[in-house]
Design a protein around this motif. Structure first.
Motif, PDB file in Angstrom:
ATOM      1  N   GLU A 240       0.815  -1.208   0.000  1.00  0.00           N
ATOM      2  CA  GLU A 240       0.000   0.000   0.000  1.00  0.00           C
ATOM      3  C   GLU A 240       0.854   1.266   0.000  1.00  0.00           C
ATOM      4  O   GLU A 240       0.382   2.336  -0.370  1.00  0.00           O
ATOM      5  N   SER A 241       2.104   1.117   0.386  1.00  0.00           N
ATOM      6  CA  SER A 241       3.016   2.262   0.457  1.00  0.00           C
ATOM      7  C   SER A 241       3.801   2.457  -0.829  1.00  0.00           C
ATOM      8  O   SER A 241       4.776   3.217  -0.863  1.00  0.00           O
ATOM      9  N   GLY A 242       3.388   1.765  -1.898  1.00  0.00           N
ATOM     10  CA  GLY A 242       4.023   1.976  -3.197  1.00  0.00           C
ATOM     11  C   GLY A 242       4.895   0.844  -3.688  1.00  0.00           C
ATOM     12  O   GLY A 242       5.498   0.946  -4.760  1.00  0.00           O
ATOM     13  N   PHE A 243       4.963  -0.274  -2.913  1.00  0.00           N
ATOM     14  CA  PHE A 243       5.819  -1.394  -3.300  1.00  0.00           C
ATOM     15  C   PHE A 243       4.943  -2.620  -3.575  1.00  0.00           C
ATOM     16  O   PHE A 243       4.849  -3.540  -2.757  1.00  0.00           O
ATOM     17  N   LEU A 244       4.316  -2.602  -4.727  1.00  0.00           N
ATOM     18  CA  LEU A 244       3.365  -3.629  -5.120  1.00  0.00           C
ATOM     19  C   LEU A 244       4.009  -5.013  -5.090  1.00  0.00           C
ATOM     20  O   LEU A 244       5.090  -5.217  -5.647  1.00  0.00           O
ATOM     21  N   GLY A 245       3.345  -5.959  -4.437  1.00  0.00           N
ATOM     22  CA  GLY A 245       3.846  -7.327  -4.376  1.00  0.00           C
ATOM     23  C   GLY A 245       4.859  -7.571  -3.277  1.00  0.00           C
ATOM     24  O   GLY A 245       5.338  -8.694  -3.108  1.00  0.00           O
ATOM     25  N   PHE A 246       5.196  -6.536  -2.508  1.00  0.00           N
ATOM     26  CA  PHE A 246       6.194  -6.678  -1.451  1.00  0.00           C
ATOM     27  C   PHE A 246       5.645  -7.559  -0.328  1.00  0.00           C
ATOM     28  O   PHE A 246       4.594  -7.302   0.229  1.00  0.00           O
ATOM     29  N   GLU A 247       6.384  -8.602  -0.003  1.00  0.00           N
ATOM     30  CA  GLU A 247       6.053  -9.448   1.149  1.00  0.00           C
ATOM     31  C   GLU A 247       7.333 -10.081   1.673  1.00  0.00           C
ATOM     32  O   GLU A 247       8.080 -10.717   0.926  1.00  0.00           O
ATOM     33  N   ALA A 248       7.609  -9.893   2.940  1.00  0.00           N
ATOM     34  CA  ALA A 248       8.782 -10.495   3.573  1.00  0.00           C
ATOM     35  C   ALA A 248       8.415 -10.799   5.018  1.00  0.00           C
ATOM     36  O   ALA A 248       8.598  -9.969   5.906  1.00  0.00           O
ATOM     37  N   VAL A 249       7.850 -11.981   5.229  1.00  0.00           N
ATOM     38  CA  VAL A 249       7.377 -12.338   6.562  1.00  0.00           C
ATOM     39  C   VAL A 249       8.166 -13.530   7.105  1.00  0.00           C
ATOM     40  O   VAL A 249       8.538 -14.438   6.362  1.00  0.00           O
ATOM     41  N   PRO A 250       8.430 -13.523   8.395  1.00  0.00           N
ATOM     42  CA  PRO A 250       9.096 -14.680   8.997  1.00  0.00           C
ATOM     43  C   PRO A 250       8.080 -15.727   9.426  1.00  0.00           C
ATOM     44  O   PRO A 250       6.983 -15.388   9.873  1.00  0.00           O
ATOM     45  N   TRP A 251       8.422 -16.990   9.267  1.00  0.00           N
ATOM     46  CA  TRP A 251       7.627 -18.057   9.853  1.00  0.00           C
ATOM     47  C   TRP A 251       8.561 -19.037  10.548  1.00  0.00           C
ATOM     48  O   TRP A 251       9.758 -19.099  10.243  1.00  0.00           O
ATOM     49  N   PHE A 252       8.004 -19.771  11.488  1.00  0.00           N
ATOM     50  CA  PHE A 252       8.795 -20.741  12.244  1.00  0.00           C
ATOM     51  C   PHE A 252       8.005 -22.019  12.458  1.00  0.00           C
ATOM     52  O   PHE A 252       6.771 -22.006  12.504  1.00  0.00           O
ATOM     53  N   GLY A 253       8.741 -23.113  12.558  1.00  0.00           N
ATOM     54  CA  GLY A 253       8.110 -24.404  12.779  1.00  0.00           C
ATOM     55  C   GLY A 253       9.011 -25.316  13.588  1.00  0.00           C
ATOM     56  O   GLY A 253      10.217 -25.068  13.720  1.00  0.00           O
ATOM     57  N   LEU A 254       8.433 -26.358  14.115  1.00  0.00           N
ATOM     58  CA  LEU A 254       9.177 -27.309  14.934  1.00  0.00           C
ATOM     59  C   LEU A 254       9.673 -28.454  14.063  1.00  0.00           C
ATOM     60  O   LEU A 254       8.897 -29.069  13.319  1.00  0.00           O
ATOM     61  N   VAL A 255      10.982 -28.727  14.130  1.00  0.00           N
ATOM     62  CA  VAL A 255      11.567 -29.834  13.369  1.00  0.00           C
ATOM     63  C   VAL A 255      12.477 -30.644  14.277  1.00  0.00           C
ATOM     64  O   VAL A 255      12.959 -30.159  15.304  1.00  0.00           O
ATOM     65  N   ALA A 256      12.711 -31.895  13.873  1.00  0.00           N
ATOM     66  CA  ALA A 256      13.602 -32.801  14.592  1.00  0.00           C
ATOM     67  C   ALA A 256      14.655 -33.317  13.619  1.00  0.00           C
ATOM     68  O   ALA A 256      14.495 -33.204  12.399  1.00  0.00           O
ATOM     69  N   PRO A 257      15.747 -33.888  14.123  1.00  0.00           N
ATOM     70  CA  PRO A 257      16.732 -34.493  13.216  1.00  0.00           C
ATOM     71  C   PRO A 257      16.093 -35.628  12.418  1.00  0.00           C
ATOM     72  O   PRO A 257      15.234 -36.352  12.932  1.00  0.00           O
ATOM     73  N   ILE A 258      16.513 -35.776  11.179  1.00  0.00           N
ATOM     74  CA  ILE A 258      16.005 -36.866  10.345  1.00  0.00           C
ATOM     75  C   ILE A 258      16.358 -38.202  11.013  1.00  0.00           C
ATOM     76  O   ILE A 258      17.433 -38.350  11.615  1.00  0.00           O
ATOM     77  N   GLY A 259      15.456 -39.148  10.917  1.00  0.00           N
ATOM     78  CA  GLY A 259      15.702 -40.438  11.549  1.00  0.00           C
ATOM     79  C   GLY A 259      15.048 -40.566  12.907  1.00  0.00           C
ATOM     80  O   GLY A 259      15.068 -41.651  13.507  1.00  0.00           O
ATOM     81  N   THR A 260      14.464 -39.486  13.406  1.00  0.00           N
ATOM     82  CA  THR A 260      13.736 -39.548  14.678  1.00  0.00           C
ATOM     83  C   THR A 260      12.578 -40.533  14.525  1.00  0.00           C
ATOM     84  O   THR A 260      11.864 -40.493  13.518  1.00  0.00           O
ATOM     85  N   PRO A 261      12.380 -41.454  15.473  1.00  0.00           N
ATOM     86  CA  PRO A 261      11.317 -42.462  15.343  1.00  0.00           C
ATOM     87  C   PRO A 261       9.964 -41.835  15.031  1.00  0.00           C
ATOM     88  O   PRO A 261       9.595 -40.796  15.592  1.00  0.00           O
ATOM     89  N   GLN A 262       9.224 -42.465  14.133  1.00  0.00           N
ATOM     90  CA  GLN A 262       7.942 -41.930  13.703  1.00  0.00           C
ATOM     91  C   GLN A 262       6.974 -41.760  14.871  1.00  0.00           C
ATOM     92  O   GLN A 262       6.196 -40.804  14.917  1.00  0.00           O
ATOM     93  N   GLY A 263       7.009 -42.697  15.810  1.00  0.00           N
ATOM     94  CA  GLY A 263       6.125 -42.598  16.964  1.00  0.00           C
ATOM     95  C   GLY A 263       6.371 -41.347  17.782  1.00  0.00           C
ATOM     96  O   GLY A 263       5.433 -40.729  18.300  1.00  0.00           O
ATOM     97  N   VAL A 264       7.643 -40.954  17.896  1.00  0.00           N
ATOM     98  CA  VAL A 264       8.006 -39.732  18.624  1.00  0.00           C
ATOM     99  C   VAL A 264       7.526 -38.508  17.859  1.00  0.00           C
ATOM    100  O   VAL A 264       6.959 -37.572  18.435  1.00  0.00           O
ATOM    101  N   LEU A 265       7.741 -38.518  16.543  1.00  0.00           N
ATOM    102  CA  LEU A 265       7.289 -37.401  15.713  1.00  0.00           C
ATOM    103  C   LEU A 265       5.768 -37.241  15.787  1.00  0.00           C
ATOM    104  O   LEU A 265       5.255 -36.128  15.877  1.00  0.00           O
TER     105      LEU A 265
END
Length: 324
Positions: A240-265
């Motif tokens: 709205e301030s003159g920069f059409l299409g501008f978007e820069a938002v942070p997002w975060f999520g919870l991850v574990a090391p690969i190989g973590t048992p499926q039941g735990v995940l």
């Protein structure tokens, strides 16, 4: 030969039983959640809210450890190399999981190969803010000031590859500005210099900016999300301030090391989604200006896959270089 085959099969049964037992008893000792930013930032606060919830439900301590630096690469690498047992988790953001692969020639981890996504936790927004001493009240006035003094203004950001860094570089690219970059180890680390006018501006997290703006200690000019925030409905978007299409938002999520048992995940995912759906947690997130997500591991993985080439194109087109 038959004896060896039977012995091997018996060992497999024992191993499966041990894994099932470990998963059903998880967690039976303290769990660490690493955050690649300083205390008081949005990912730190969200991690602590989840940690409190997990500890209450499971009766086991969940400890948040802030490991800032290198656009959260240090914390991300540490979790990538941790034991895949569910006792070391990461509150990982799009800086390390999406953006940094396009900024660094090499990384000590691979976002898609080294992690098991659990759930995306929240989407936030950044706010373009300036010290009250800077004589501007709109983005247009800030652009005019920067053009009148090439190289004289500076922006602070939470680390290379963060949405704050990329947002500022996108702003520079779209407005054709010469503004110096000043990296910090997280938003809370840069705030004293922004308040003291030692840096001219910052695309800082909404969690840290709005309280100071309301107290008249900073001036908020625009928000980096596509839509206005319910927390600050009078604050225009960058688009709205003159920069059409501008978007820069942070997002975060919870991850574990690969190989973590499926039941735990599965346990972690189910409890995360339940926590994010509670009225108390929703209220806290709303007050911080965070949009709770709580998606599936597959949906979270798809977000990473989809956004990586999108940000790679922005970085390439804008000519953003590591260390800018």
């Amino acid at each position: 030969m038959k004896f060896a085959a039977k012995a091997f099969a018996f060992l497999l049964v024992l191993l499966a039983a041990e894994m099932a037992s470990a998963q059903s008893s998880y967690p039976n000792r303290p769990v660490k959640i690493l955050v690649g930013f300083t205390p008081g930032t949005a990912p730190d606060l969200a991690a602590r809210m989840l940690a409190d919830r997990f500890a209450e439900v499971w009766g086991t301590a969940f400890v948040v450890e802030d490991v800032p630096g290198a656009g959260s690469n240090i914390a991300t690498e540490r979790v990538a190399k941790a034991a895949a047992d569910g006792y070391t988790l990461l509150m990982g953001g799009n800086s390390s999981l999406v953006i940094n692969p396009s900024l660094y020639e090499t990384l000590p981890f691979d976002p898609l190969r080294d992690f098991a996504p659990i759930s995306q936790i929240f989407i936030a927004a950044n706010v373009l803010a300036v010290p009250i001493e800077v004589p501007v009240k709109t983005v247009a006035e800030l652009v005019a000031l920067a053009r009148a003094a090439p190289g004289k203004l500076s922006y602070g950001h939470a680390g290379v590859g963060t949405s704050q860094h990329l947002g500022a570089e996108l702003f520079k690219y779209m407005a054709h500005l010469d503004i110096a970059s000043v990296p910090y180890r997280g938003t809370t680390a840069l705030m004293p210099d922004l308040l003291a006018n030692r840096v001219s501006m910052s695309f800082a997290n909404i969690v840290n900016v709005l309280p100071l703006a309301r107290e008249g200690k900073l001036r908020a000019l625009a928000i980096t999300s596509i839509k206005r925030s319910p927390l600050a409905p009078d604050l225009p978007t960058m688009a709205e301030s003159g920069f059409l299409g501008f978007e820069a938002v942070p997002w975060f999520g919870l991850v574990a090391p690969i190989g973590t048992p499926q039941g735990v995940l599965d346990k972690l995912h189910d409890e995360t989604v339940k926590a994010l759906a509670t009225p108390a947690m929703r209220k806290k997130f709303d007050e911080l200006g965070l949009e709770a997500v709580g998606n599936t591991p597959a949906e979270f993985t798809e977000v990473i896959r989809r956004e990586t080439p999108e940000w790679a194109k922005v970085i390439k087109d804008a000519g953003i270089k590591l260390g800018n």
